[in-house]
Design a protein around this motif. Structure first.
Motif, mmCIF file in Angstrom:
data_model
loop_
_atom_site.group_PDB
_atom_site.id
_atom_site.type_symbol
_atom_site.label_atom_id
_atom_site.label_comp_id
_atom_site.label_asym_id
_atom_site.label_seq_id
_atom_site.Cartn_x
_atom_site.Cartn_y
_atom_site.Cartn_z
ATOM 1 N N ALA A 101 0.816 -1.221 0.000
ATOM 2 C CA ALA A 101 0.000 0.000 0.000
ATOM 3 C C ALA A 101 0.846 1.266 0.000
ATOM 4 C CB ALA A 101 -0.924 0.000 1.222
ATOM 5 N N LYS A 102 2.196 1.096 -0.024
ATOM 6 C CA LYS A 102 3.132 2.214 -0.029
ATOM 7 C C LYS A 102 2.946 3.105 1.193
ATOM 8 C CE LYS A 102 3.512 2.099 -5.063
ATOM 9 N NZ LYS A 102 3.388 2.826 -6.345
ATOM 10 N N GLU A 103 2.732 2.452 2.352
ATOM 11 C CA GLU A 103 2.589 3.155 3.619
ATOM 12 C C GLU A 103 3.889 3.040 4.416
ATOM 13 O OE1 GLU A 103 -2.200 2.144 4.090
ATOM 14 O OE2 GLU A 103 -0.713 1.173 5.377
ATOM 15 N N SER A 104 3.990 3.838 5.470
ATOM 16 C CA SER A 104 5.178 3.815 6.317
ATOM 17 C C SER A 104 5.296 2.459 7.019
ATOM 18 C CB SER A 104 5.107 4.927 7.362
ATOM 19 O OG SER A 104 6.166 4.808 8.285
ATOM 20 N N THR A 105 6.529 1.964 7.091
ATOM 21 C CA THR A 105 6.761 0.656 7.726
ATOM 22 C C THR A 105 7.624 0.785 8.980
ATOM 23 O OG1 THR A 105 8.725 0.276 6.355
ATOM 24 C CG2 THR A 105 6.609 -0.510 5.500
ATOM 25 N N THR A 106 7.918 2.008 9.411
ATOM 26 C CA THR A 106 8.856 2.207 10.523
ATOM 27 C C THR A 106 8.377 1.533 11.802
ATOM 28 O OG1 THR A 106 9.532 4.331 9.576
ATOM 29 C CG2 THR A 106 10.083 3.921 11.893
ATOM 30 N N ALA A 107 7.129 1.779 12.179
ATOM 31 C CA ALA A 107 6.608 1.220 13.429
ATOM 32 C C ALA A 107 6.528 -0.301 13.361
ATOM 33 C CB ALA A 107 5.232 1.816 13.728
ATOM 34 N N ILE A 108 6.107 -0.823 12.217
ATOM 35 C CA ILE A 108 5.990 -2.280 12.082
ATOM 36 C C ILE A 108 7.360 -2.935 12.139
ATOM 37 C CG2 ILE A 108 5.209 -4.158 10.586
ATOM 38 C CD1 ILE A 108 3.155 -2.238 9.414
ATOM 39 N N GLN A 109 8.356 -2.328 11.482
ATOM 40 C CA GLN A 109 9.701 -2.899 11.509
ATOM 41 C C GLN A 109 10.266 -2.892 12.920
ATOM 42 O OE1 GLN A 109 11.371 -4.340 8.692
ATOM 43 N NE2 GLN A 109 12.433 -5.137 10.502
ATOM 44 N N SER A 110 9.974 -1.844 13.686
ATOM 45 C CA SER A 110 10.426 -1.792 15.084
ATOM 46 C C SER A 110 9.789 -2.901 15.903
ATOM 47 C CB SER A 110 10.091 -0.425 15.697
ATOM 48 O OG SER A 110 10.802 0.606 15.037
ATOM 49 N N ALA A 111 8.504 -3.152 15.661
ATOM 50 C CA ALA A 111 7.818 -4.230 16.372
ATOM 51 C C ALA A 111 8.398 -5.596 15.991
ATOM 52 C CB ALA A 111 6.323 -4.183 16.067
ATOM 53 N N ILE A 112 8.761 -5.754 14.721
ATOM 54 C CA ILE A 112 9.376 -7.013 14.269
ATOM 55 C C ILE A 112 10.714 -7.221 14.963
ATOM 56 C CG2 ILE A 112 10.484 -8.107 12.284
ATOM 57 C CD1 ILE A 112 8.218 -6.979 10.548
ATOM 58 N N ASP A 113 11.543 -6.172 14.999
ATOM 59 C CA ASP A 113 12.855 -6.281 15.645
ATOM 60 C C ASP A 113 12.712 -6.638 17.123
ATOM 61 O OD1 ASP A 113 13.962 -5.619 13.219
ATOM 62 O OD2 ASP A 113 14.238 -3.489 13.724
ATOM 63 N N ALA A 114 11.730 -6.020 17.782
ATOM 64 C CA ALA A 114 11.512 -6.301 19.200
ATOM 65 C C ALA A 114 11.046 -7.740 19.421
ATOM 66 C CB ALA A 114 10.492 -5.312 19.776
ATOM 67 N N GLN A 115 10.196 -8.238 18.524
ATOM 68 C CA GLN A 115 9.696 -9.602 18.658
ATOM 69 C C GLN A 115 10.811 -10.624 18.433
ATOM 70 O OE1 GLN A 115 6.978 -10.535 19.858
ATOM 71 N NE2 GLN A 115 6.667 -12.669 19.253
ATOM 72 N N ILE A 116 11.686 -10.365 17.457
ATOM 73 C CA ILE A 116 12.822 -11.262 17.213
ATOM 74 C C ILE A 116 13.735 -11.303 18.436
ATOM 75 C CG2 ILE A 116 14.925 -11.549 15.846
ATOM 76 C CD1 ILE A 116 13.353 -10.521 13.424
ATOM 77 N N GLN A 117 13.994 -10.137 19.034
ATOM 78 C CA GLN A 117 14.842 -10.085 20.223
ATOM 79 C C GLN A 117 14.180 -10.807 21.395
ATOM 80 O OE1 GLN A 117 17.996 -8.779 20.213
ATOM 81 N NE2 GLN A 117 18.154 -9.773 22.212
ATOM 82 N N LYS A 118 12.868 -10.663 21.522
ATOM 83 C CA LYS A 118 12.130 -11.333 22.593
ATOM 84 C C LYS A 118 12.254 -12.852 22.463
ATOM 85 C CE LYS A 118 7.388 -11.952 24.336
ATOM 86 N NZ LYS A 118 5.954 -11.573 24.114
ATOM 87 N N ILE A 119 12.107 -13.354 21.254
ATOM 88 C CA ILE A 119 12.234 -14.791 21.019
ATOM 89 C C ILE A 119 13.645 -15.257 21.359
ATOM 90 C CG2 ILE A 119 12.293 -16.556 19.198
ATOM 91 C CD1 ILE A 119 9.937 -15.095 17.881
ATOM 92 N N HIS A 120 14.644 -14.489 20.910
ATOM 93 C CA HIS A 120 16.043 -14.856 21.191
ATOM 94 C C HIS A 120 16.292 -14.912 22.696
ATOM 95 C CE1 HIS A 120 20.426 -14.847 21.114
ATOM 96 N NE2 HIS A 120 20.367 -13.833 21.978
ATOM 97 N N ASP A 121 15.874 -13.883 23.427
ATOM 98 C CA ASP A 121 16.144 -13.808 24.865
ATOM 99 C C ASP A 121 15.481 -14.960 25.613
ATOM 100 O OD1 ASP A 121 17.564 -11.527 24.349
ATOM 101 O OD2 ASP A 121 15.984 -10.142 25.006
#
Length: 754
Positions: A92-112
């Protein structure tokens, strides 16, 4: 007289002393032995208690490992949802900044969480009832540590192995444990598809191609009343303007009078920067005509393209970076068209199906070929008629949105479709791939997706898939004398997934599937009269029924065959062979019936007959044969049934060890009765160690009903536990899908105590 009496008294005393000493020695010895026995018993009890303590620590740690696996499934689902949101935002050519931050946080949560150390405590000597989680490493009886490693067999950094180690401490006995969990994180893949060119025909110069007497002229209308004209010479009309954008058929003085004239036998050689054909290509007066169209950038054909020149010696050509057909592409009788470009869109249908036999050719060289309008969910069907040919060479993707019907009805010419990825249909738009009569198709691609069914029609069709890494299709419906060959890529991990193999029409099919790690049939697999199968894969799983009747040569070469449905082998004309590569494991989980046929299982570690029934027999003593060379054989069925004949002491079920010579262990879940003549014998349930011969032969000249078996222990079966490859399926720019989300797979690894 006193002296003798006195001497006798002294002698008696000596005997008493000797006996007393002997008794004392015996008592001391017995006390020593008793003490030793007590000590040994105590040591045995203590040793067993030490093992129980250590095992309790391990089992408590395994509970934590299992809980982490369940937690990972939930958190992975959340991560997949976030990636889906990312894909939607990008489309949809919308901003992805917030979603990418949530993805990074979720990956780190799984790792920890997955790599956190876990301490196991309890009271030594009574760990069973006191084991618990603690936070003090020094007081711990066991420590669970986790190592996260990238899969050494994959270049994908998102593919991880979690290695779990439980090491005991502060106990009388050491017992350690290791297992692993494989996890492919989901990720967003920009599929790399090229955006459809936005060349605006309305901005191009109006250009007419029209008759002027017995000649042709090409007139370019420029600014104001300025015009530039090109006349035909001989039977050719040639114009080269690589700096101009031209709209062929457009008349700026009369916008509603789009026109493109022609004279039969003439040739057009037209070159420009961008070309837009707003008028349809002519279909009258085009006998033996040729159209050679070249653009340095884009060619766009706004109307349906119909080629009607009816001469196989004449070939029309289109060459550009990007070529777009907004409507249908139709080749009538004896029409050859060659397209060469980087990216090709045909948004309507392709029709090469004139009645009476067309003998036409559509030849394409491109990086990407897109057939159908994926944005508006329309078009994309292909029909190829009698004696016509597709010859497509594509270095990247071929996407076909609609049905593909190859009905050339002849073994010549051969159809060729070559690409890295070929995708037919979509999940939301399942389609049919039909190959009729003697039509021959050679597919050459790494990844093949068919969202729908493949159907061969009438007689003698031939398909060959080469260099396959990943193959996905619905049901494969077979017809008379059809041939289907699927060959995996050399030096690669290759996998096949199909919904079913179905004998739809007549008989005499030939199937050859070779060089695969995995062949999975999610439904039934059936072959009938005179059909041959040659299937080579490390792992073979058939989720539905396996049905073979009156077949020719059937060969499975594998190390893992799991038939979850019912297996039926009925009156086959030739043998059914299951041949191990090295360490074959076979399971017929849904029951096994064999009638008047020959079956062979070779080089197996274990063979399991499960389900409701094992049924074996035929019309005569030697009409059915099943030779099982397996180190362990289980008949784990509710019932066993053999066709017996008077005075025949054995039947054609023969069992040996894996090498075909040694003895095997035969385990029967339930007892059965055996009556070779007038006497009925009972073959007991249990495990018959080291036996061989024809059922019910045992060993040492005895039959099974003359042997007392040991206790029956049910077989264990390792479910299919290999990573499924999941290549990125290409999509079309402009469709609602945008890029794709892949990964998100979790599987258990091996385990060991040490």
């Amino acid at each position: 007289m006193k002296n003798p009496i006195k001497n006798q008294g002294g002698s008696a005393l000596a005997y008493v002393l000797i006996f007393s000493v002997i008794i004392m020695v015996l008592v001391v010895g017995l006390l020593t032995v008793a003490q030793s026995g007590i000590s040994f018993t105590q040591q045995t009890v203590e040793s067993r208690q030490a093992y129980i303590d250590a095992k309790s620590v391990i089992e408590y740690g395994k509970i934590e490992i299992n809980d982490r696996g369940k937690w990972l499934e939930v958190e992975n689902g959340i991560l997949e949802d976030l990636y889906d949101q990312l894909a939607a935002a990008i489309a949809a050519k919308e901003s992805t900044t917030a979603i990418q931050s949530a993805i990074d946080a979720q990956i780190q949560k799984i790792h920890d969480y997955m790599t956190a150390t876990f301490y196991i405590g309890g009271t030594a000597g009574n760990v069973v009832t006191t084991v618990c989680e603690i936070s003090d490493e020094a007081a711990a009886l066991g420590v669970l540590t986790v190592t996260e490693e990238s899969d050494p067999d994959s270049t994908n950094v998102q593919k991880l192995n979690y290695i779990f180690d439980i090491q005991t401490q502060n106990l009388r006995r050491s017992l350690d444990y290791q297992t692993s969990l494989n996890y492919t994180q989901p990720e967003y893949n920009d599929d790399g598809t090229i955006t459809e060119p936005t060349f605006n025909c309305s901005d191009a110069l109006a250009t007419q191609i029209k008759k002027e007497g017995s000649k042709l002229a090409c007139v370019i209308q420029k600014e104001g009343n300025e015009k530039e004209a090109f006349d035909s010479s001989g039977k050719s009309l040639t114009m080269t303007k690589t700096d101009l954008n031209l709209a062929v058929g457009k008349d700026k003085d009369n916008p509603n009078a789009a026109k493109f004239d022609w004279i039969q036998g003439y040739t057009l050689n037209l070159t420009a920067k961008n070309l837009c054909f707003v008028a349809p290509f002519p279909t009258n007066d085009v006998y033996q005509a040729e159209f050679n169209v070249t653009a340095t950038d884009t060619i766009r054909i706004k109307k349906d393209y119909i080629q009607n020149n009816n001469d196989v010696s004449k070939t029309c050509t289109f060459e550009a970076q990007n070529i777009v057909f907004d409507g249908d592409l139709t080749l009538n009788n004896n029409a050859n068209l060659k397209i060469k470009c980087k990216n090709l869109w045909i948004k309507g249908d392709i029709n090469i199906d004139s009645s009476g036999g067309t003998e036409s050719l559509l030849e394409i060289e491109a990086e990407n070929i897109y057939i159908g309008d994926y944005t508006n969910n329309s078009g994309g069907s292909i029909t190829v008629g009698d004696k016509s040919q597709l010859n497509w060479k594509c270095t990247n993707n071929i996407l076909i949105r609609g049905d593909l019907s190859l009905l050339t009805n002849s073994n010549a010419p051969v159809n060729y479709l070559t690409a890295k990825n070929i995708s037919i249909g979509t999940t939301s738009n399942p389609v049919d791939l039909k190959v009729k009569n003697a039509t021959r198709v050679i597919w050459d691609c790494e990844n093949f997706w068919l969202h729908g069914d493949m159907t061969t029609i009438t007689s003698s069709s031939y398909q060959e898939f080469n260099n396959i890494v990943y193959f996905q299709a619905g049901n494969i419906n077979l017809s008379d004398k059809c041939t289907l060959k699927i060959n995996g890529k050399t030096d690669s991990i290759n996998q096949i997934f199909v919904d079913g193999i179905i004998p739809k029409e007549s008989n005499d099919y030939t199937l050859s599937i070779k060089n695969f790690q995995l062949f999975m049939c999610k439904g039934g697999f059936g072959l009938n009269f005179n059909s041959d199968l040659d299937l080579e894969a490390d792992f073979v799983q058939i989720v539905g029924d396996l049905s073979l009747s009156y077949t020719g040569n059937i060969a499975f070469k594998t190390d893992y065959l799991d038939v979850q449905g019912k297996t039926s082998i009925y009156r086959t004309n030739n043998q059914v062979l299951i041949d191990g590569l090295s360490n074959l494991k076979v399971r017929f989980a849904g029951g096994y019936e064999q009638t008047n046929s020959t079956g062979i299982i070779k080089k197996a570690d274990v063979t399991i007959f499960g389900g409701d029934i094992f049924k074996f027999g035929g019309d005569g003593v030697s009409s059915a044969t099943l030779n099982v060379a397996s180190d362990a054989i289980y008949v784990d069925t509710i019932a066993m049934s053999f066709t017996q004949y008077w005075a025949a002491k054995t039947v054609g079920l023969n069992y040996t060890g894996k090498n075909g010579i040694s003895m095997t262990d035969l385990s029967l879940k339930n007892e059965m009765y055996w009556k070779p003549e007038n006497t009925t014998y009972t073959i007991k349930a249990g495990k018959y160690n080291l036996v061989s011969g024809n059922f019910p032969t045992g060993k040492d000249g005895k039959m099974l009903y003359e042997i007392e078996p040991s206790t029956y222990n049910p077989p264990t079966w390792t479910n299919l536990n290999i990573p499924f490859i999941s290549p990125q399926e290409p999509s079309v720019s402009g469709s609602s899908a945008g890029g794709t989300v892949s990964g998100g797979f979790i599987s258990n690894g091996s385990e060991k105590y040490y």
